[in-house]
Design a protein around this motif. Structure first.
Motif, PDB file in Angstrom:
ATOM      1  N   LYS A   1       3.865   5.661  11.717  1.00 23.92           N
ATOM      2  CA  LYS A   1       4.086   4.136  11.866  1.00 23.92           C
ATOM      3  C   LYS A   1       3.102   3.439  10.818  1.00 23.92           C
ATOM      4  CE  LYS A   1       6.038   4.654  16.336  1.00 23.92           C
ATOM      5  NZ  LYS A   1       6.018   3.940  17.876  1.00 23.92           N
ATOM      6  N   GLY A   2       3.121   2.112  11.026  1.00 22.83           N
ATOM      7  CA  GLY A   2       2.162   1.474  10.282  1.00 22.83           C
ATOM      8  C   GLY A   2       0.906   1.017  10.980  1.00 22.83           C
TER       9      GLY A   2
ATOM     10  N   TYR B   1       1.031  -1.313  -0.045  1.00 22.62           N
ATOM     11  CA  TYR B   1       0.031  -0.183  -0.198  1.00 22.62           C
ATOM     12  C   TYR B   1       0.830   1.293  -0.068  1.00 22.62           C
ATOM     13  CZ  TYR B   1      -3.986  -3.221   1.452  1.00 22.62           C
ATOM     14  OH  TYR B   1      -4.770  -4.134   1.647  1.00 22.62           O
TER      15      TYR B   1
ATOM     16  N   PHE C   1      -9.374   1.821   1.977  1.00 23.02           N
ATOM     17  CA  PHE C   1      -9.395   2.612   3.212  1.00 23.02           C
ATOM     18  C   PHE C   1     -10.073   3.912   3.322  1.00 23.02           C
ATOM     19  CE2 PHE C   1      -6.579   0.545   6.541  1.00 23.02           C
ATOM     20  CZ  PHE C   1      -5.855  -0.410   5.622  1.00 23.02           C
ATOM     21  N   GLY C   2     -10.695   4.310   4.459  1.00 24.70           N
ATOM     22  CA  GLY C   2     -11.079   5.791   4.462  1.00 24.70           C
ATOM     23  C   GLY C   2      -9.727   6.687   4.751  1.00 24.70           C
ATOM     24  N   ARG C   3     -10.045   7.807   4.793  1.00 24.97           N
ATOM     25  CA  ARG C   3      -8.853   8.878   5.403  1.00 24.97           C
ATOM     26  C   ARG C   3      -8.633   8.939   6.630  1.00 24.97           C
ATOM     27  NH1 ARG C   3      -9.680  14.088   0.960  1.00 24.97           N
ATOM     28  NH2 ARG C   3      -9.746  12.850  -0.768  1.00 24.97           N
TER      29      ARG C   3
ATOM     30  N   GLN D   1       0.862   5.166   1.229  1.00 18.12           N
ATOM     31  CA  GLN D   1       0.032   6.271   2.039  1.00 18.12           C
ATOM     32  C   GLN D   1       0.551   7.609   1.927  1.00 18.12           C
ATOM     33  OE1 GLN D   1      -0.094   5.516   6.211  1.00 18.12           O
ATOM     34  NE2 GLN D   1      -2.152   6.463   6.224  1.00 18.12           N
TER      35      GLN D   1
ATOM     36  N   ARG E   1       9.556   5.055   4.579  1.00 12.73           N
ATOM     37  CA  ARG E   1       9.133   6.501   4.160  1.00 12.73           C
ATOM     38  C   ARG E   1      10.220   6.857   2.986  1.00 12.73           C
ATOM     39  NH1 ARG E   1       5.468  10.010   4.302  1.00 12.73           N
ATOM     40  NH2 ARG E   1       5.024   9.530   6.841  1.00 12.73           N
TER      41      ARG E   1
ATOM     42  N   LEU F   1       4.480   7.081   2.474  1.00 15.40           N
ATOM     43  CA  LEU F   1       4.916   5.898   3.446  1.00 15.40           C
ATOM     44  C   LEU F   1       4.403   4.717   2.653  1.00 15.40           C
ATOM     45  CD1 LEU F   1       5.913   5.025   6.266  1.00 15.40           C
ATOM     46  CD2 LEU F   1       3.507   5.307   7.061  1.00 15.40           C
TER      47      LEU F   1
ATOM     48  N   LEU G   1      -8.210   4.281  11.459  1.00 11.84           N
ATOM     49  CA  LEU G   1      -8.532   3.855  10.111  1.00 11.84           C
ATOM     50  C   LEU G   1      -9.706   2.765   9.953  1.00 11.84           C
ATOM     51  CD1 LEU G   1      -4.822   3.876   8.565  1.00 11.84           C
ATOM     52  CD2 LEU G   1      -6.717   5.592   8.254  1.00 11.84           C
TER      53      LEU G   1
ATOM     54  N   ARG H   1      -8.044  -7.352  -1.265  1.00 12.25           N
ATOM     55  CA  ARG H   1      -7.702  -5.905  -1.206  1.00 12.25           C
ATOM     56  C   ARG H   1      -8.679  -5.154  -0.171  1.00 12.25           C
ATOM     57  NH1 ARG H   1      -8.332  -1.856  -6.300  1.00 12.25           N
ATOM     58  NH2 ARG H   1      -8.148  -0.025  -5.434  1.00 12.25           N
ATOM     59  N   LEU H   2      -7.983  -4.139   0.122  1.00 10.01           N
ATOM     60  CA  LEU H   2      -8.650  -3.327   1.350  1.00 10.01           C
ATOM     61  C   LEU H   2      -8.874  -2.019   0.901  1.00 10.01           C
ATOM     62  CD1 LEU H   2      -6.763  -4.215   4.811  1.00 10.01           C
ATOM     63  CD2 LEU H   2      -8.880  -5.109   4.071  1.00 10.01           C
TER      64      LEU H   2
ATOM     65  N   GLN I   1      -3.713  11.054   4.211  1.00 11.42           N
ATOM     66  CA  GLN I   1      -4.664  10.001   3.241  1.00 11.42           C
ATOM     67  C   GLN I   1      -4.583   8.683   3.763  1.00 11.42           C
ATOM     68  OE1 GLN I   1      -6.225  11.491   0.865  1.00 11.42           O
ATOM     69  NE2 GLN I   1      -5.493  13.325   1.489  1.00 11.42           N
ATOM     70  N   GLY I   2      -5.756   7.921   3.591  1.00 12.93           N
ATOM     71  CA  GLY I   2      -5.343   6.374   3.825  1.00 12.93           C
ATOM     72  C   GLY I   2      -4.619   5.826   2.944  1.00 12.93           C
ATOM     73  N   PRO I   3      -4.351   4.565   3.589  1.00  9.96           N
ATOM     74  CA  PRO I   3      -3.406   3.670   2.466  1.00  9.96           C
ATOM     75  C   PRO I   3      -4.279   3.491   1.015  1.00  9.96           C
ATOM     76  CG  PRO I   3      -3.309   2.870   4.804  1.00  9.96           C
ATOM     77  CD  PRO I   3      -4.410   3.796   4.571  1.00  9.96           C
TER      78      PRO I   3
ATOM     79  N   LEU J   1       3.766   0.774   2.786  1.00 11.25           N
ATOM     80  CA  LEU J   1       3.235  -0.191   3.779  1.00 11.25           C
ATOM     81  C   LEU J   1       3.229  -1.526   3.091  1.00 11.25           C
ATOM     82  CD1 LEU J   1       0.466   1.920   5.484  1.00 11.25           C
ATOM     83  CD2 LEU J   1       2.743   1.444   6.626  1.00 11.25           C
TER      84      LEU J   1
ATOM     85  N   PRO K   1       5.847  -1.646   9.637  1.00  9.52           N
ATOM     86  CA  PRO K   1       6.206  -0.141  10.247  1.00  9.52           C
ATOM     87  C   PRO K   1       6.351   0.795   9.085  1.00  9.52           C
ATOM     88  CG  PRO K   1       8.342  -1.241  10.479  1.00  9.52           C
ATOM     89  CD  PRO K   1       7.119  -2.225  10.296  1.00  9.52           C
TER      90      PRO K   1
ATOM     91  N   PHE L   1      -4.247   0.635  -2.051  1.00  6.92           N
ATOM     92  CA  PHE L   1      -3.432  -0.571  -2.515  1.00  6.92           C
ATOM     93  C   PHE L   1      -3.089  -0.465  -3.792  1.00  6.92           C
ATOM     94  CE2 PHE L   1      -3.891  -5.044  -2.803  1.00  6.92           C
ATOM     95  CZ  PHE L   1      -4.262  -5.543  -4.117  1.00  6.92           C
TER      96      PHE L   1
END
Lengths: 110, 113
Positions: free
Chosen positions: B42-43, A35, B103-105, A37, A106, A88, B87, B100-101, A41-43, A90, A103, A45
């Motif tokens: 971080k993740g 992913y 995600f929202g913001r 990010q 970056r 980032l 999230l 597949r996921l 924002q959200g990750p 992931l 983790p 895919f």
């Protein structure tokens, strides 16, 4: 039991260069997803690997490619880097529906 | 069109002040809805999976619920260490064996003493 690990933690590249990011899945997991990010924002895919094959891909250009090895670890390669690739990155591993994240790496593109 | 929408974008709570975060989704054939916590740089850390409407799960001060259109993450008597971005992600199921996921913001939660 180590969780998902990623290397390197940070990376700085210039436009046009190529980069390789690495991921080792959680013990017992055979599927790896990547992913991206961006800040705030959200990750998003990128793709998913299972049995060394890419089995699903998100809306990312061919500059993004990957590989999965027999030990289930994975690499993400990005060619011809653009400023917009700064993010980032992931890695998530799974053996069922639930995905566990590392983790992250970056990446900064100058 | 976004498949997952989270609200509010940011939430500030005083320690002990309970509240709820919302996640609405539009995917068809939901296989699962996932909540993660993410600290800066971080993740995401896995919190919950919900599979069917009416399902609830709890962990310490957090409780997640699911309906056919949305999920709520209830935070009871939060503490400063609950400050993070939360999230929500969904996984489609109909006609798919893939993982597949979407995600929202996220909702950025700040709990102050």
């Amino acid at each position: 039991d180590a969780g998902v690990t990623q290397s390197p933690t940070h990376l700085i590249k210039t436009r046009g260069q190529q980069v390789t990011l690495r991921c080792s899945p959680k013990s017992g997991h055979d599927t790896v997803s990547w992913y991206q990010q961006a800040l705030g924002q959200g990750p998003q895919f990128i793709f998913q690997y299972y049995e060394e094959e890419e089995r699903q891909r998100g809306n990312f250009p061919d500059r993004f490619s990957g590989h999965q090895f027999p030990n289930y670890s994975s690499e993400l390669n990005v060619n011809a880097l653009l400023l917009g690739d700064s993010a980032l990155y992931l890695c998530a591993s799974s053996s069922g529906w639930e995905q566990f994240f590392g983790p992250g790496t970056r990446l900064t593109v100058l | 069109e976004d498949q997952v929408t989270q609200s509010p974008e940011a939430l500030r709570l005083q320690e002990g002040e309970s509240s709820s975060l919302n996640c609405s989704y539009t995917v068809s054939g939901l296989r699962g809805l996932f909540w993660y916590r993410q600290d800066p740089g971080k993740g995401p850390e896995f919190l919950f999976t919900l599979y069917s409407a009416g399902e609830e799960k709890e962990k310490e001060r957090l409780k997640a619920t699911l309906t056919k259109k949305e999920s709520f993450l209830h935070i009871t008597a939060p503490k400063p260490e609950d400050s993070a971005t939360y999230l929500c992600a969904v996984q489609e199921g109909e006609g798919s064996t893939l993982g597949r996921l979407y995600f929202g913001r996220g909702t950025q939660l700040t709990v102050w003493p």
